[in-house]
Design an enzyme around this catalytic site. Structure first.
Site, PDB file in Angstrom:
ATOM      1  N   HIS A 187       0.848  -1.195   0.000  1.00  0.00           N
ATOM      2  CA  HIS A 187       0.000   0.000   0.000  1.00  0.00           C
ATOM      3  C   HIS A 187       0.878   1.239   0.000  1.00  0.00           C
ATOM      4  O   HIS A 187       1.926   1.271   0.648  1.00  0.00           O
ATOM      5  CB  HIS A 187      -0.921   0.000   1.231  1.00  0.00           C
ATOM      6  CG  HIS A 187      -2.075   0.945   1.107  1.00  0.00           C
ATOM      7  ND1 HIS A 187      -1.959   2.284   1.408  1.00  0.00           N
ATOM      8  CD2 HIS A 187      -3.361   0.747   0.729  1.00  0.00           C
ATOM      9  CE1 HIS A 187      -3.144   2.867   1.217  1.00  0.00           C
ATOM     10  NE2 HIS A 187      -3.994   1.970   0.808  1.00  0.00           N
TER      11      HIS A 187
ATOM     12  N   ASP B  23      -7.884  -3.832  -0.771  1.00  0.00           N
ATOM     13  CA  ASP B  23      -8.410  -3.979  -2.123  1.00  0.00           C
ATOM     14  C   ASP B  23      -8.420  -5.437  -2.566  1.00  0.00           C
ATOM     15  O   ASP B  23      -9.321  -5.878  -3.278  1.00  0.00           O
ATOM     16  CB  ASP B  23      -7.593  -3.136  -3.105  1.00  0.00           C
ATOM     17  CG  ASP B  23      -7.625  -1.661  -2.752  1.00  0.00           C
ATOM     18  OD1 ASP B  23      -8.727  -1.133  -2.554  1.00  0.00           O
ATOM     19  OD2 ASP B  23      -6.547  -1.048  -2.657  1.00  0.00           O
TER      20      ASP B  23
END
Length: 431
Positions: free
Chosen positions: A308, A366
């Site tokens: 991330h 995600d």
């Protein structure tokens, strides 16, 4: 209120300028440059505003190095585990966790505003059937200002409150209708006896010939997806909402601007990109090939859904959502879905391969939200609309905070101009 007890010194052309330093309750100190141009005649240069605080806020705090996400001071893992989406919405909107009565009243208020104006159905019919649901949502939400004239005056606190509830309540209905429209099925109206997440699932999957019985495991997983995406500080779409709001635009136009920004693949399309990557891999036996490509510095291939930009060690949202992903896949099974088989094996590799561990390429939110939505039966085109519906409460909370801020000014970023300086016009016959 941030404390100001120190200053930074800027030396420029033989002159010294004192700049106040603000100390926040959490996060790095901030140098206040608001008077720099007036005093020194210079701008600062920060493309993407990645080192610039555009506002002060009390809503959400992120510490990427610690893997920490706080809403009004409460850790996201505690909220996702012990709370539910509408309670988190109340927290974001009003600053404190509600009492039992406050929560009951709030849930009833939201539930009784879930229907949209009946004439808006004709607005949907103006879109092509193959229109992307995000295009539909951007248009329909922007058009809400044409249907709800009594909640567009941003200077009226009561109208701001009404608009906030309407946006939160109606967004699942609009998202579900956008989905139904693109697949050619009739719209399903909301029901007041269902909770927020269950209502959305039913509006997406029920048909007149057969009602949809909401499984509590799926409803809980959807509620967690909503909760984990509710707000994420001053990201691109939130900053877009704030910038649009700074002009005094009505709330529906501002949220529509946020939806449009979120549609960008670099922002809201990450879980969709993750599923597209899984489709590219195709089968479990091809995973080693793609793992090797991911490790090859000369190969442009990237594993989507791992690591991330903000969280450098772990994504605190992913830990919670992994539990829901495991529950959903156990309920629905993965035997008949090669995509989910690839996802599970890829997760196993990422959690155990020394390369991934060393590089901190952990499965992020995600990755897990993508495989949950895939397992539930949503097409990838609906992933970003679901993100938009989840993030609406964050946008609205940030909008409300900004409008009530006495320091609010219309946004006006500066530039480093590199074009031509003044030159005279040349008549066309002499060019």
């Amino acid at each position: 209120m941030a404390t100001t007890d120190r200053t930074a010194k800027l030396s420029l052309d033989g002159q010294d300028f004192e700049l106040p330093i603000h100390s926040p309750t959490a996060g790095p100190d901030v140098i206040d440059i608001r008077k720099l141009y007036a005093q020194a005649g210079v701008f600062t240069y920060d493309p993407g505003f990645t080192s610039t605080a555009s506002c002060d806020s009390t809503i959400t705090f992120i510490d990427g190095n610690k893997g920490e996400l706080l809403h009004r001071g409460y850790p996201i893992d505690q909220l996702a585990e012990k709370s539910h989406f509408l309670e988190v919405c109340y927290l974001l909107l009003y600053g404190e966790l509600p009492s039992a009565k406050e929560l009951d009243d709030f849930e009833n208020l939201v539930t009784r505003h879930t229907m949209i104006h009946e004439q808006m159905i004709y607005f949907f019919r103006g879109f092509r059937r193959d229109a992307h649901p995000m295009a539909v949502m951007t248009g329909v939400v922007g058009a809400m200002s044409a249907f709800y004239h009594d909640s567009t005056d941003v200077n009226d606190p009561h109208q701001r409150e009404v608009a906030s509830i309407r946006l939160l309540a109606k967004m699942p209905t609009i998202a579900a209708m956008a989905y139904k429209y693109t697949i050619g099925q009739p719209f399903v109206y909301p029901r007041n006896d269902l909770d927020y997440a269950s209502n959305f699932l039913r509006m997406c999957f029920a048909v007149p010939a057969e009602d949809y019985q909401v499984n509590p495991i799926l409803s809980r997983a959807m509620d967690r997806i909503f909760t984990l995406h509710a707000d994420h500080e001053q990201n691109a779409s939130t900053s877009t909402v704030r910038l649009a709001s700074s002009s005094g635009a009505n709330p529906f136009a501002c949220i529509a601007a946020g939806i449009a920004c979120l549609w960008g693949p670099a922002h809201g399309g990450a879980n969709q990109a993750c599923l597209e990557m899984l489709r590219e891999i195709g089968t479990v036996d091809r995973i080693p090939e793609f793992i090797a490509r991911a490790k090859d510095k000369n190969d442009p291939f990237r594993l989507m859904g791992f690591g991330h930009r903000v969280y450098k060690n772990t994504d605190p949202r992913a830990t919670v959502l992994k539990q829901s992903a495991d529950e959903v896949l156990e309920l629905l099974g993965v035997e008949d879905n090669p995509l989910l088989q690839v996802a599970k094996e890829l997760e196993h590799v990422a959690l155990n391969d020394p390369y991934f561990i060393e590089k901190k390429l952990f499965p992020n939110v995600d990755f897990y939200s993508g495989i949950i939505l895939e397992a539930m039966g949503f097409p990838t085109s609906m992933f970003t609309p679901i993100f938009a519906l989840s993030r609406t409460v964050g946008w609205v909370s940030q909008w409300k905070e900004m409008i009530a801020d006495p320091q609010m000014k219309i946004g006006r970023p500066r530039q480093l101009y590199l074009g031509e300086t003044t030159r005279d016009y040349i008549d066309i016959e002499n060019r």
